[in-house]
Design a protein around this motif. Structure first.
Motif, PDB file in Angstrom:
ATOM      1  N   PHE A 189       0.755  -1.213   0.039  1.00 39.09           N
ATOM      2  CA  PHE A 189      -0.155   0.237   0.082  1.00 39.09           C
ATOM      3  C   PHE A 189       0.852   1.243  -0.052  1.00 39.09           C
ATOM      4  O   PHE A 189       0.400   2.404  -0.600  1.00 39.09           O
ATOM      5  N   THR A 192       2.584   1.849  -3.245  1.00 37.28           N
ATOM      6  CA  THR A 192       1.751   2.306  -4.308  1.00 37.28           C
ATOM      7  C   THR A 192       1.268   3.835  -4.080  1.00 37.28           C
ATOM      8  O   THR A 192       1.272   4.298  -5.071  1.00 37.28           O
ATOM      9  N   ARG A 193       1.066   4.108  -2.927  1.00 36.01           N
ATOM     10  CA  ARG A 193       0.694   5.673  -2.759  1.00 36.01           C
ATOM     11  C   ARG A 193       1.944   6.478  -3.153  1.00 36.01           C
ATOM     12  O   ARG A 193       1.863   7.612  -3.669  1.00 36.01           O
ATOM     13  N   VAL A 211      -4.423  -2.969  -7.537  1.00 33.59           N
ATOM     14  CA  VAL A 211      -4.164  -1.959  -6.459  1.00 33.59           C
ATOM     15  C   VAL A 211      -5.511  -2.361  -5.817  1.00 33.59           C
ATOM     16  O   VAL A 211      -6.553  -2.872  -6.158  1.00 33.59           O
ATOM     17  N   ASN A 217      -5.641   4.496   0.177  1.00 31.24           N
ATOM     18  CA  ASN A 217      -5.249   4.606  -1.365  1.00 31.24           C
ATOM     19  C   ASN A 217      -6.178   5.600  -2.056  1.00 31.24           C
ATOM     20  O   ASN A 217      -5.962   6.482  -2.867  1.00 31.24           O
ATOM     21  N   LYS A 218      -7.459   5.279  -1.518  1.00 31.49           N
ATOM     22  CA  LYS A 218      -8.520   6.102  -2.253  1.00 31.49           C
ATOM     23  C   LYS A 218      -8.227   7.655  -1.645  1.00 31.49           C
ATOM     24  O   LYS A 218      -8.593   8.326  -2.444  1.00 31.49           O
ATOM     25  N   TRP A 233      -9.635   6.165 -11.050  1.00 31.44           N
ATOM     26  CA  TRP A 233      -9.442   4.970 -10.533  1.00 31.44           C
ATOM     27  C   TRP A 233     -10.730   4.136 -10.621  1.00 31.44           C
ATOM     28  O   TRP A 233     -11.835   4.539 -11.064  1.00 31.44           O
ATOM     29  N   ASN A 261      -0.154  10.052   4.093  1.00 32.01           N
ATOM     30  CA  ASN A 261      -0.847  10.882   3.109  1.00 32.01           C
ATOM     31  C   ASN A 261      -0.702  12.436   3.350  1.00 32.01           C
ATOM     32  O   ASN A 261      -0.197  13.084   2.556  1.00 32.01           O
TER      33      ASN A 261
END
Length: 599
Positions: A189, A192-193, A211, A217-218, A233, A261
């Motif tokens: 995760f 990916t971010r 993913v 992630n969202k 996405w 984030n």
């Protein structure tokens, strides 16, 4: 007034030493060691010369000693029981009042929302804070702690209400049979971010797949879109169309509830002069944002909390000053911030050297270095520092996403717990944390073969009678380390400062000793009783593994795992074969149908 009840607790089934035997509640109770008072004749006095006849009766016989009850609680146990009853009763009343307070403020927020107003009434909060401070002052309570307490109390009204647990819970009792399974492992995760943030900040086109579209992630995809990234996405991919870079000036980004984030967006904004704002869910309102100002001034920036009553979000970032080419992180800085700063350093003039990395921060930074290297940015990781050169990232339109180390390590450990073999589809990452996991599993008798696109683990040797398990020093790997230690029985587990691990051992009735930072788990027969509310999904997964050694663990909130890793419980319940039920297909609309009007 708070009433204290003293007739319950862990020692309520034992007679108290100060209780009169057979005496009714309304009669006086005497202690044999004190003078007794007669209502008519006054107090009875002891002979100062001591008892006559050497303690013998009229016939010269010594009185028989009272029988000794070996099962009776000691005086210290009785005192502890009394204290537990008193304090636990007060805590119960405090929590009840807290629930009522949160309900009233939440009710006020619902009324304001129905009239298109903010959820929190500033005037009401100001009055409540003043009354709270005055009451705390009269009681002589610490001013700083009471301010923090008031802020924390308000979070309960803003946070999602926890549903009352009803029912028997989710019992974990897996079949202990040799596994023979295969699965496409979940991708990292964090990788990916970080790759998504790199593509968005560089204005490059990239499609990330496969993913897991969980909340972190969202939330990052939404936040990047709010600052200008052309991101789209679906269920299993995120795509950045490229063509334009991020624009922070004058914008506000909602980062959700994941602090990483926030740190990534904050650090990426440091290379843009101007002001911007960040906000998030209630959990980030208690984030210590002021600690970042120990580093940001060296980078020509500062953060200012927008709500003086909250130490965390929402905050305003002001940046654009001269930036140093080297910074030293203070000891208490968040390791996630160190990783985010490393990731964004390529966008600073002349790059950046970050010094003062702790062991935990170094693991986080190593992940960022892997992403930078994959994007063609030169980054060198030292023992306690990292140096990143400036440049222009070269991002693959379809970058390869490595497997998640904490999650896939649990899958690789299944043959250790029950025997057999497992095949994971995906690229195993090459970093120090991933190497430590493989080294640990091999030390427990597992053979692990790492290929380019998959990993195969087979249990070939016997489980050792005792083992050292240092994986617990990493918080991400502590759930796995605890499950392995329980399976071995006689194990020395690093990470004694992990409160969750100690709590679980106590709930199981396991025999252990703590020596420094090591938990020495001793052989025994741990048993589980009751239900447990897991603090994080990774701990729920760790309990799923621990159930191979201690069956019967019952979780209250197992559903939170599905939001993080949707396939986990489906795969876990299908063991030892691992053949999962197919996903329900999404119903497709029939565009060929037409509505015909009949006259």
């Amino acid at each position: 007034m708070i009433k204290i009840r003293k007739d319950d607790g862990p020692f309520e089934d034992r007679p108290r030493r100060d209780a009169g035997q057979g005496a009714p509640d309304n009669t006086p109770r005497y202690d044999n060691d004190r003078p007794q008072r007669d209502e008519k004749r006054g107090p009875r006095k002891f002979d100062k010369r001591g008892p006559k006849r050497g303690g013998r009766d009229f016939f010269g016989r010594r009185p028989e000693a009272p029988p000794v009850d070996d099962d009776a609680p000691s005086k210290s146990e009785v005192v502890t029981g009394h204290r537990y009853n008193d304090i636990a009763d007060i805590d119960d009343q405090i929590l009840g009042l807290l629930e009522k307070r949160a309900f009233l403020i939440r009710k006020e927020g619902a009324w304001r929302k129905s009239r298109q107003k903010s959820l929190v009434d500033p005037q009401l909060e100001k009055l409540l804070r003043g009354a709270f401070d005055r009451s705390a002052g009269r009681l002589g309570l610490d001013a700083k702690l009471t301010k923090q307490l008031f802020t924390l109390l308000n979070q309960f009204s803003l946070a999602d209400a926890r549903k009352k647990f009803e029912g028997e819970g989710y019992k974990l009792a897996p079949r202990v049979e040799p596994v023979s399974a295969g699965i496409a492992g979940p991708r990292s995760f964090r990788f990916t971010r970080m790759m998504l943030a790199m593509a968005a900040s560089a204005g490059a086109r990239a499609t990330l797949s496969p993913v897991t579209m969980n909340a972190p992630n969202k939330d990052l995809a939404k936040a990047l879109k709010q600052v200008g990234a052309p991101i789209h996405w679906d269920d299993d991919f995120i795509r950045n169309d490229g063509g334009r870079t991020l624009e922070f000036e004058g914008n506000m980004a909602f980062v959700g509830e994941d602090k990483f984030n926030f740190y990534m967006l904050l650090c990426l904004a440091l290379g843009h002069a101007g002001r911007c704002k960040f906000t998030g869910k209630p959990s980030l309102q208690l984030l210590d944002a002021a600690s970042l100002n120990k580093v940001l001034p060296s980078l020509g920036a500062r953060v200012v909390p927008m709500n003086p009553n909250n130490p965390g979000l929402p905050v305003r970032l002001e940046c654009g000053g001269a930036m140093d080419e080297s910074v030293t992180l203070p000891g208490g800085i968040d390791p996630d911030f160190a990783a985010a700063l490393t990731l964004a350093a390529w966008s600073f003039p002349g790059g950046l050297t970050v010094k003062g990395l702790t062991a935990q921060a170094r693991d986080r930074v190593a992940e960022a270095v892997a992403v930078l290297t994959a994007c063609g940015i030169k980054a060198e990781l030292g023992k306690d520092s990292v140096s990143v050169s400036d440049g222009v990232p070269a991002i693959d339109p379809q970058p390869q996403l490595p497997l998640s180390v904490p999650l896939n390590a649990m899958l690789l450990a299944l043959p250790v717990l029950s025997g057999g073999r497992i095949n994971l589809e995906g690229a195993w990452p090459r970093n120090e944390q991933a190497d430590r996991v493989l080294e640990q599993l091999r030390a427990l008798g597992l053979r692990v073969d790492v290929a380019t696109e998959n990993v195969v683990a087979v249990m070939e040797n016997e489980l050792p009678e005792s083992a050292d398990i240092p994986l617990g020093a990493s918080p991400d790997l502590m759930p796995l380390a605890l499950a392995l230690a329980l399976k071995v029985g006689d194990a020395r587990l690093s990470g004694a400062d992990n409160d969750v691990a100690v709590e679980l051992l106590d709930r199981m009735g396991a025999s252990y000793e703590i020596d420094g930072d090591v938990i020495h788990l001793k052989p025994g027969n741990p048993q589980w009783d009751g239900t447990w509310f897991s603090p994080e999904p990774v701990w729920s997964m760790g309990c799923a593994l621990a159930a191979f050694a201690v069956p019967g663990i019952v979780l209250e909130n197992h559903g939170e795992v599905t939001a993080t890793w949707p396939e986990f419980w489906n795969f876990y319940n299908s063991l030892p074969t691992g053949k999962m039920k197919p996903k329900p297909e999404r119903e497709k609309k029939d565009d060929t149908r037409r509505r015909i009007k009949i006259r």
